[in-house]
Design a protein around this motif. Structure first.
Motif, short mmCIF file in Angstrom:
data_model
loop_
_atom_site.label_atom_id
_atom_site.label_comp_id
_atom_site.label_asym_id
_atom_site.label_seq_id
_atom_site.Cartn_x
_atom_site.Cartn_y
_atom_site.Cartn_z
N LEU A 154 -1.62 -67.36 8.61
CA LEU A 154 -0.37 -67.48 8.10
C LEU A 154 -0.64 -67.35 6.47
O LEU A 154 -1.06 -68.18 5.84
CB LEU A 154 0.27 -68.84 8.50
CG LEU A 154 0.59 -69.20 9.64
CD1 LEU A 154 1.17 -70.20 9.98
CD2 LEU A 154 0.93 -67.75 10.55
N ASP A 155 -0.26 -66.21 6.18
CA ASP A 155 -0.69 -65.87 4.48
C ASP A 155 0.44 -65.96 3.58
O ASP A 155 1.50 -66.63 4.07
CB ASP A 155 -1.10 -64.20 4.49
CG ASP A 155 -2.31 -63.86 4.95
OD1 ASP A 155 -3.30 -64.47 4.64
OD2 ASP A 155 -2.24 -63.29 6.17
N LEU A 156 0.05 -65.70 2.32
CA LEU A 156 1.36 -65.84 1.15
C LEU A 156 2.40 -64.71 1.35
O LEU A 156 3.50 -64.70 2.05
CB LEU A 156 0.48 -65.78 -0.28
CG LEU A 156 1.32 -66.01 -1.25
CD1 LEU A 156 2.14 -67.43 -1.10
CD2 LEU A 156 0.52 -66.13 -2.62
N PHE A 157 1.75 -63.56 0.41
CA PHE A 157 2.66 -62.32 0.72
C PHE A 157 1.67 -61.31 0.29
O PHE A 157 0.87 -61.64 -0.31
CB PHE A 157 4.02 -62.25 -0.11
CG PHE A 157 3.80 -62.47 -1.48
CD1 PHE A 157 3.54 -61.81 -2.59
CD2 PHE A 157 4.23 -63.97 -2.08
CE1 PHE A 157 3.39 -62.11 -3.74
CE2 PHE A 157 4.25 -64.20 -3.54
CZ PHE A 157 3.50 -63.36 -4.16
N PRO A 158 2.02 -59.96 0.57
CA PRO A 158 1.10 -58.95 0.42
C PRO A 158 0.77 -58.66 -1.05
O PRO A 158 1.91 -58.62 -1.77
CB PRO A 158 1.61 -57.68 1.23
CG PRO A 158 2.67 -58.22 2.16
CD PRO A 158 3.20 -59.50 1.58
N GLY A 159 -0.48 -58.34 -1.31
CA GLY A 159 -0.86 -57.99 -2.83
C GLY A 159 -1.10 -58.97 -3.65
O GLY A 159 -1.76 -59.04 -4.93
N HIS A 160 -0.77 -60.45 -3.37
CA HIS A 160 -1.27 -61.44 -4.32
C HIS A 160 -2.69 -61.67 -4.16
O HIS A 160 -3.44 -62.16 -3.07
CB HIS A 160 -0.32 -62.81 -3.94
CG HIS A 160 -0.28 -63.73 -4.90
ND1 HIS A 160 -1.36 -64.72 -5.37
CD2 HIS A 160 0.59 -63.86 -5.69
CE1 HIS A 160 -0.94 -65.28 -6.22
NE2 HIS A 160 0.20 -64.92 -6.46
N PRO A 161 -3.36 -61.78 -5.47
CA PRO A 161 -4.74 -62.08 -5.30
C PRO A 161 -5.12 -63.20 -4.91
O PRO A 161 -6.33 -63.35 -4.41
CB PRO A 161 -5.12 -61.75 -6.77
CG PRO A 161 -3.96 -62.13 -7.70
CD PRO A 161 -2.74 -61.50 -6.60
N VAL A 162 -4.63 -64.42 -5.13
CA VAL A 162 -5.01 -65.61 -4.64
C VAL A 162 -4.93 -65.72 -2.95
O VAL A 162 -5.68 -66.17 -2.33
CB VAL A 162 -4.07 -66.90 -5.14
CG1 VAL A 162 -4.48 -68.20 -4.41
CG2 VAL A 162 -4.52 -66.92 -6.76
#
Length: 330
Positions: A154-162
């Motif tokens: 369950l990720d953040l959103f695509p492309g975010h470095p953190v």
């Protein structure tokens, strides 16, 4: 009359010069966070305010309305430069801020990234988010006790470095191959059976978990980008009658998240320290104002694994330790 007028003008000039001297002695430092409601950024602002007061600096602060609100961050950068800020501390919501960052730097403004790295920042004060991911990956692997893994990411959103750093750290900590450092896409491994973006939001975390359970009801490990997403995932698991069958791990170390470790909602979380990030950033800003020396490189502000139950081979701290060091409402 002429002498009196001249005297008044001279006095006004002296007052103006005095005000300028005071302003020079009180450097202006800006703090721009992703939001103003997330307890992580609330604590970051508290740390910046306390350090600014201690060091005699003036703090300006601003934030986006939500994670990803780069337009608000760009406006804040421009306003702070106009107001005379010599250092701006930013938790970036995306690369759209980079042109504004470069314009500020061209005017002599020091730009320090807090928590979220971005290209062109003079320095980064942050948790090692990759290490934070590794710690919870190692914990989940050990806690599973050799059973075959079925993992929901369950990720953040695509492309975010953190998001990418935490995702890939977890994968490698678990012993699985991850994608490159700038991607949080689902890696092609048999163990990772589902992936979804949550924006770090509890409601979206619950929906994502519900969808993953429909895809594979046998999921037994859940990686979550942060503790709100973890709480949402737990709600979905509890609703499905699977809360005691799944290991949920996360990152942040907020007081609510640590309390959820104690309650069994989250098995373990990697705790980071936003107050320390902000305090160090303000101190670097004051140093730059006084000496012209800029901060540079990466400064690790620390991370520790908090778990209610220790597992063999993985160093962790107790819920009590996590509670003593947490941020947000206790």
């Amino acid at each position: 009359m002429f002498k009196t007028a001249l005297s008044a003008a001279a006095a006004a000039a002296l007052l103006s010069m005095s005000a300028a001297a005071v302003a020079a002695d009180q450097p202006i430092i800006g703090l721009i966070t992703k939001t103003e409601t997330n307890p992580f950024f609330v604590k970051m602002k508290e740390g910046a305010q306390a350090e600014a007061k201690k060091l005699g600096a003036k703090l300006m602060s601003a934030s986006g309305k939500k994670d990803g609100d780069t337009a608000a961050q760009i406006t804040a950068i421009e306003n702070m430069v106009t107001a005379g800020a010599k250092t701006i501390l930013i938790t970036s919501s995306g690369d759209a801020i980079l042109p504004a960052v470069k314009k500020a730097q061209a005017k002599g403004v020091q730009i320090i990234a807090l928590d979220s790295p971005f290209d062109g920042a003079d320095a980064l004060f942050a948790t090692d988010n990759y290490k934070a991911g590794i710690l919870i990956g190692q914990y989940a692997k050990a806690a599973l006790g050799g059973k075959p893994a079925k993992i929901a990411m369950l990720d953040l959103f695509p492309g975010h470095p953190v998001g990418a750093q935490r995702h890939n750290g977890f994968m490698n900590g678990f012993g699985l191959k991850a994608n490159d450092a700038k991607s949080n896409e689902l890696s092609a491994t048999p163990e990772t059976v589902c992936a979804a973006d949550t924006d770090g939001n509890q409601a979206k975390g619950q929906t994502a978990m519900e969808n993953c359970l429909q895809k594979d009801p046998a999921i037994n490990v859940v990686y979550t980008i942060n503790e709100p997403a973890a709480a949402g995932a737990y709600n979905a698991l509890k609703k499905a009658g699977k809360a005691d069958q799944v290991i949920v791990v996360s990152v942040d170390g907020g007081c609510e998240g640590v309390a959820n470790v104690g309650k069994g909602v989250i098995a373990a979380t990697s705790q980071q320290y936003p107050l320390k990030m902000a305090a160090m950033g303000v101190a670097a800003g004051v140093e730059y104002a006084k000496t012209g020396k800029k901060a540079s490189g990466y400064v690790d502000t620390g991370v520790a694994l908090i778990a209610a139950k220790a597992v063999p081979g993985v160093d962790s701290q107790s819920v009590k330790v996590g509670t003593d060091l947490c941020w947000g409402k206790k």
